[in-house]
Design a protein around this motif. Sequence first.
Motif, PDB file in Angstrom:
ATOM      1  N   ASN A 227       0.868  -1.174   0.000  1.00 21.45           N
ATOM      2  CA  ASN A 227       0.000   0.000   0.000  1.00 21.45           C
ATOM      3  C   ASN A 227       0.908   1.227   0.000  1.00 21.45           C
ATOM      4  OD1 ASN A 227      -2.503  -1.446   0.311  1.00 21.45           O
ATOM      5  ND2 ASN A 227      -2.011  -1.689   2.485  1.00 21.45           N
ATOM      6  N   LEU A 228       0.488   2.273  -0.649  1.00 21.37           N
ATOM      7  CA  LEU A 228       1.226   3.534  -0.665  1.00 21.37           C
ATOM      8  C   LEU A 228       0.498   4.536   0.225  1.00 21.37           C
ATOM      9  CD1 LEU A 228       1.972   3.778  -4.490  1.00 21.37           C
ATOM     10  CD2 LEU A 228       3.422   2.800  -2.702  1.00 21.37           C
TER      11      LEU A 228
ATOM     12  N   THR B  59       0.775  -2.975  -6.403  1.00 24.90           N
ATOM     13  CA  THR B  59       0.248  -1.971  -5.478  1.00 24.90           C
ATOM     14  C   THR B  59      -1.226  -2.248  -5.242  1.00 24.90           C
ATOM     15  OG1 THR B  59       1.824  -0.310  -6.268  1.00 24.90           O
ATOM     16  CG2 THR B  59      -0.108   0.486  -5.071  1.00 24.90           C
TER      17      THR B  59
ATOM     18  N   ARG C 176       3.394   3.264  -8.845  1.00 26.90           N
ATOM     19  CA  ARG C 176       2.867   1.929  -9.192  1.00 26.90           C
ATOM     20  C   ARG C 176       3.658   1.315 -10.341  1.00 26.90           C
ATOM     21  NH1 ARG C 176      -2.431   4.190  -9.432  1.00 26.90           N
ATOM     22  NH2 ARG C 176      -2.443   3.725 -11.656  1.00 26.90           N
TER      23      ARG C 176
END
Length: 430
Positions: A171-172, A200, A190
Amino acid sequence: MRIYTASTEPDGLTGAIFAIEAIADAAVVLNGPTGCKFYHSAISDSQFPRNADYDPLSFAERCYFGQPRVPATYLDSDDYIFGSGDKLAEVLAVLVKKGFSLIAVVNSPGAALIGDDLDRLLDSELANVAHLAIENTGFSGDFGSGFQTALGKLVDFLDLPPTERMPKSVNLLGISLNQKYFQHNYAAVRELLALCGISTVCAFGATDRLTDIHQARTAALNVVLCPETGLETAEKLLGDWGTPYVLAAAGQPIGFEASAALVSQVTSVLGADATAAELVLERARAESYLHLARYSSLLGLPKGALYSLSAPASAAYPLARWLSSYLGMIPAAIELLGGADGGLKEQLSAYLDAIGHASALGQPVVETPTQLIMADGDTIAAARLMGQRACGIEIGYPSLNYLDITRKQLYGPEGALFLLEQIMNGLRYV
């Protein structure tokens, strides 16, 4: 001279609204006066348009006031005495017909003092629609605190069950609507990680749908790109889900060095192969060199040119390193926006001290003579009003309303080349 045209930093209310408005199928109801909605609606719609119908009559309801985002309860003096329940019920009835997957009610600071039972009201009016209430965004807190308060409420509401983690997935955290080119920044990271075989899952917004966020617990790692808007959330998810996280040690992936550092850091933790991403970065460096060599031979620039920055520490640090170490430019003024920066302010200070320009940190961007300003549009406009002839590059909001049609980004190799293009063209006419 005191500057009265300087940009005002967004607060916790703006952060909470933008955290939910960046979810593709979610809507925020602002429980507050009419005037509180216009900026938030305008930025949400310009940054992340979700409706192709621009007929104002399509949003003629009182809560929308002709804008397609962030309907408001238009509170007045009587509502602060008798409560906002009736107006809120009216607005919710409008939104139910529009088919959102999630509806969030965010109190303005004044509405938070009324004491309405928002949870009870929402349960009554939105029995068949996912909903949550954010009664207190932190009042005078900074953007990041409100942003992460809203994400914390969202995580608690979703209450995702334990699940098997997907290897080499992330996860970002920290990308927000308040970033310039936020959705293309998201895409750039991504794509860079995908070259390394890393998928992602989501960014808790940033154009994700609610179904994407429902998969967030499957990620093997949380990557904090912007600690000001993501570190608190990462720590919460570590405690609630046991998901480990890394903080981008070189700051946001702006410029070649910081982008390469992020790839190296994430691939090292996940045991992935960084070769393909490193090759793309090297090709971009080679392209950059060709243009720089020709430009420098004619003008001697950008080496030796003065620059100023107004940005959060997580962006100012990689920008300063890239501009000074890679392009040979000299810092004139660096102003940092608020928020918990995960130690990046100290790293920036140490770097400036090492190159002999520690005094630049804290100097006012608007007043300090320079040749290049990277900041939000308001700061650039204020500098011009003060007589500065510097070229301006927007890296934040509010903006000068330049219409962006083609893809632009600040992150990754293409982001570095885009900024280089703006720097070289801007300095030509200073």
